[in-house]
Design a protein around this motif. Sequence first.
Motif, PDB file in Angstrom:
ATOM      1  N   ILE A   1       0.850  -1.209   0.000  1.00  0.00           N
ATOM      2  CA  ILE A   1       0.000   0.000   0.000  1.00  0.00           C
ATOM      3  C   ILE A   1       0.882   1.254   0.000  1.00  0.00           C
ATOM      4  O   ILE A   1       0.662   2.207  -0.747  1.00  0.00           O
ATOM      5  CB  ILE A   1      -0.936  -0.010   1.227  1.00  0.00           C
ATOM      6  CG1 ILE A   1      -1.917  -1.184   1.122  1.00  0.00           C
ATOM      7  CG2 ILE A   1      -1.682   1.317   1.357  1.00  0.00           C
ATOM      8  CD1 ILE A   1      -2.718  -1.440   2.387  1.00  0.00           C
ATOM      9  N   VAL A   2       1.944   1.222   0.816  1.00  0.00           N
ATOM     10  CA  VAL A   2       2.883   2.367   0.840  1.00  0.00           C
ATOM     11  C   VAL A   2       3.542   2.519  -0.518  1.00  0.00           C
ATOM     12  O   VAL A   2       3.649   3.615  -1.056  1.00  0.00           O
ATOM     13  CB  VAL A   2       3.941   2.172   1.945  1.00  0.00           C
ATOM     14  CG1 VAL A   2       5.065   3.225   1.835  1.00  0.00           C
ATOM     15  CG2 VAL A   2       3.293   2.224   3.323  1.00  0.00           C
ATOM     16  N   ASN A   3       3.921   1.382  -1.120  1.00  0.00           N
ATOM     17  CA  ASN A   3       4.562   1.421  -2.435  1.00  0.00           C
ATOM     18  C   ASN A   3       3.672   2.125  -3.453  1.00  0.00           C
ATOM     19  O   ASN A   3       4.139   2.951  -4.243  1.00  0.00           O
ATOM     20  CB  ASN A   3       4.851  -0.011  -2.917  1.00  0.00           C
ATOM     21  CG  ASN A   3       5.383  -0.046  -4.344  1.00  0.00           C
ATOM     22  OD1 ASN A   3       6.499   0.432  -4.589  1.00  0.00           O
ATOM     23  ND2 ASN A   3       4.584  -0.537  -5.270  1.00  0.00           N
TER      24      ASN A   3
ATOM     25  N   LYS B   1       3.331   7.013  -6.905  1.00  0.00           N
ATOM     26  CA  LYS B   1       2.566   8.058  -7.599  1.00  0.00           C
ATOM     27  C   LYS B   1       2.636   9.373  -6.828  1.00  0.00           C
ATOM     28  O   LYS B   1       1.855  10.291  -7.040  1.00  0.00           O
ATOM     29  CB  LYS B   1       1.112   7.637  -7.804  1.00  0.00           C
ATOM     30  CG  LYS B   1       0.320   7.434  -6.531  1.00  0.00           C
ATOM     31  CD  LYS B   1      -1.098   6.976  -6.833  1.00  0.00           C
ATOM     32  CE  LYS B   1      -1.928   6.901  -5.547  1.00  0.00           C
ATOM     33  NZ  LYS B   1      -3.246   6.324  -5.748  1.00  0.00           N
ATOM     34  N   ALA B   2       3.666   9.469  -5.970  1.00  0.00           N
ATOM     35  CA  ALA B   2       3.750  10.631  -5.068  1.00  0.00           C
ATOM     36  C   ALA B   2       3.686  11.942  -5.848  1.00  0.00           C
ATOM     37  O   ALA B   2       3.070  12.900  -5.422  1.00  0.00           O
ATOM     38  CB  ALA B   2       5.049  10.572  -4.255  1.00  0.00           C
ATOM     39  N   GLY B   3       4.295  11.952  -7.031  1.00  0.00           N
ATOM     40  CA  GLY B   3       4.323  13.210  -7.782  1.00  0.00           C
ATOM     41  C   GLY B   3       2.966  13.567  -8.367  1.00  0.00           C
ATOM     42  O   GLY B   3       2.731  14.706  -8.774  1.00  0.00           O
TER      43      GLY B   3
ATOM     44  N   GLN C   1       7.221  14.447   6.328  1.00  0.00           N
ATOM     45  CA  GLN C   1       6.668  14.509   4.983  1.00  0.00           C
ATOM     46  C   GLN C   1       5.320  13.799   5.014  1.00  0.00           C
ATOM     47  O   GLN C   1       5.130  12.876   5.784  1.00  0.00           O
ATOM     48  CB  GLN C   1       7.604  13.766   4.018  1.00  0.00           C
ATOM     49  CG  GLN C   1       9.023  14.291   4.014  1.00  0.00           C
ATOM     50  CD  GLN C   1       9.144  15.541   3.181  1.00  0.00           C
ATOM     51  OE1 GLN C   1       8.271  15.860   2.389  1.00  0.00           O
ATOM     52  NE2 GLN C   1      10.212  16.277   3.400  1.00  0.00           N
ATOM     53  N   LYS C   2       4.402  14.169   4.182  1.00  0.00           N
ATOM     54  CA  LYS C   2       3.083  13.523   4.204  1.00  0.00           C
ATOM     55  C   LYS C   2       3.209  12.012   4.049  1.00  0.00           C
ATOM     56  O   LYS C   2       2.495  11.248   4.668  1.00  0.00           O
ATOM     57  CB  LYS C   2       2.219  14.088   3.091  1.00  0.00           C
ATOM     58  CG  LYS C   2       1.709  15.490   3.388  1.00  0.00           C
ATOM     59  CD  LYS C   2       0.823  15.990   2.262  1.00  0.00           C
ATOM     60  CE  LYS C   2       0.349  17.415   2.569  1.00  0.00           C
ATOM     61  NZ  LYS C   2      -0.389  17.987   1.418  1.00  0.00           N
ATOM     62  N   LEU C   3       4.129  11.523   3.243  1.00  0.00           N
ATOM     63  CA  LEU C   3       4.260  10.084   3.032  1.00  0.00           C
ATOM     64  C   LEU C   3       4.767   9.398   4.300  1.00  0.00           C
ATOM     65  O   LEU C   3       4.423   8.261   4.587  1.00  0.00           O
ATOM     66  CB  LEU C   3       5.206   9.789   1.855  1.00  0.00           C
ATOM     67  CG  LEU C   3       4.530   9.552   0.519  1.00  0.00           C
ATOM     68  CD1 LEU C   3       5.572   9.369  -0.571  1.00  0.00           C
ATOM     69  CD2 LEU C   3       3.632   8.323   0.582  1.00  0.00           C
TER      70      LEU C   3
ATOM     71  N   ILE D   1      12.057  12.078  -0.769  1.00  0.00           N
ATOM     72  CA  ILE D   1      10.805  11.786  -1.471  1.00  0.00           C
ATOM     73  C   ILE D   1      10.575  12.760  -2.620  1.00  0.00           C
ATOM     74  O   ILE D   1      10.322  12.359  -3.755  1.00  0.00           O
ATOM     75  CB  ILE D   1       9.609  11.859  -0.491  1.00  0.00           C
ATOM     76  CG1 ILE D   1       9.682  10.723   0.535  1.00  0.00           C
ATOM     77  CG2 ILE D   1       8.283  11.780  -1.262  1.00  0.00           C
ATOM     78  CD1 ILE D   1       8.687  10.869   1.654  1.00  0.00           C
ATOM     79  N   ASP D   2      10.743  14.057  -2.328  1.00  0.00           N
ATOM     80  CA  ASP D   2      10.378  15.052  -3.350  1.00  0.00           C
ATOM     81  C   ASP D   2      11.317  15.014  -4.540  1.00  0.00           C
ATOM     82  O   ASP D   2      10.999  15.578  -5.588  1.00  0.00           O
ATOM     83  CB  ASP D   2      10.390  16.461  -2.732  1.00  0.00           C
ATOM     84  CG  ASP D   2       9.226  16.624  -1.753  1.00  0.00           C
ATOM     85  OD1 ASP D   2       9.110  17.673  -1.112  1.00  0.00           O
ATOM     86  OD2 ASP D   2       8.439  15.645  -1.640  1.00  0.00           O
TER      87      ASP D   2
END
Length: 337
Positions: free
Chosen positions: A38-40, A45-47, A66-68, A123-124
Amino acid sequence: MSGITTLGQFIIEKQADFPYAKGELSRLLRDIGIASKIVNREVNKAGLVDILGAAGTVNIQGEGQQKLDVFANTQFISALTSGGECCIVATEEEDEFVPIDSPVSKNAKYIVCIDPLDGSSNIDCNVAVGTIFSIYRRKSTNGVATLKDVLQKGTEQVAAGYVIYGSSTMLVYTTGKGVNGFTLDPSIGEFCLSHPDMKVPSTGNIYSINEGNYVHFPTGVKKYIKYAQVEDKETNRPYTSRYIGSMVGDIHRNLIKGGIYIYPTTASSPNGKLRLLYECNPMAFIIEQAGGIASDGFNRILDIEPSELHQRTAIFIGSPEMVKVAQGLMAEYSAEQ
Ligand code: P6P
């Protein structure tokens, strides 16, 4: 799926490794595998969705979350709660340990220490991040799990693993009988055995350290960096410097190719930066099971007696021949820390 061994099948096949467990550890590993898928999905699709960037909150480390980070923390706690095999979660993202509040979990046998999303500052910019976890057997028997159940030496781990969300997503874990790696096949949504019986090369030519902190390194570390940079064909030097700012990414590469990762004490991290319970112990268990060494420069990581939930330690980890040289220099110059 001929010839494919999924994580679930592998865990069942290895059930015989735990004569006293009645499937609880297997189910716990399954729960972690589910949450990591689920995290993957969100990392991949974080962007594309508004999940990048800071959540506007700060964790106990004083680090902007970070939100993630927050999403991953929630997912793992939720999976461990519904799975019912874990009574306490100690996570980098929570000040105190989290007792799992459900009738089924109150008497569960296992404790999980986890860094839900390590390297999240990457992440970003789309650099590999990871999840790191340790599993311990609870010590308390009267139904109320306490901090003593969490503060166990690394040698007490019954399992440890990491997930690397990189060019592919892999789950690598050990239960003390070697290390096996599974690659997520998105077309079937399963982790499939891709790296059986992983072994770290006895030596290598990659060193991973943030040389920006050079001025404040202990002398032994400075001497090791200079050793790595000297021309010496016999020992394949100068080494290559590779540091991506994500422990899981750096250690995973070194596990595959050989190498050493060092996060020593620095001026801003006089006890080291990385956390013992949910970063260094699990990675040390894995690397030792793969034939490597993990120390704080002097003593074995797994022998460190924890006293605090979020305590930190220096770490020298990777190919045994390389860590031994670094430890030798730390001992030689220990008076000049
Ligand atoms: P620095 C990420 O925050 C982390 O915990 C590890 O994953 C990584 O190796 C290290 O810290 C990076 O720290 O101080 O070099 O940015």
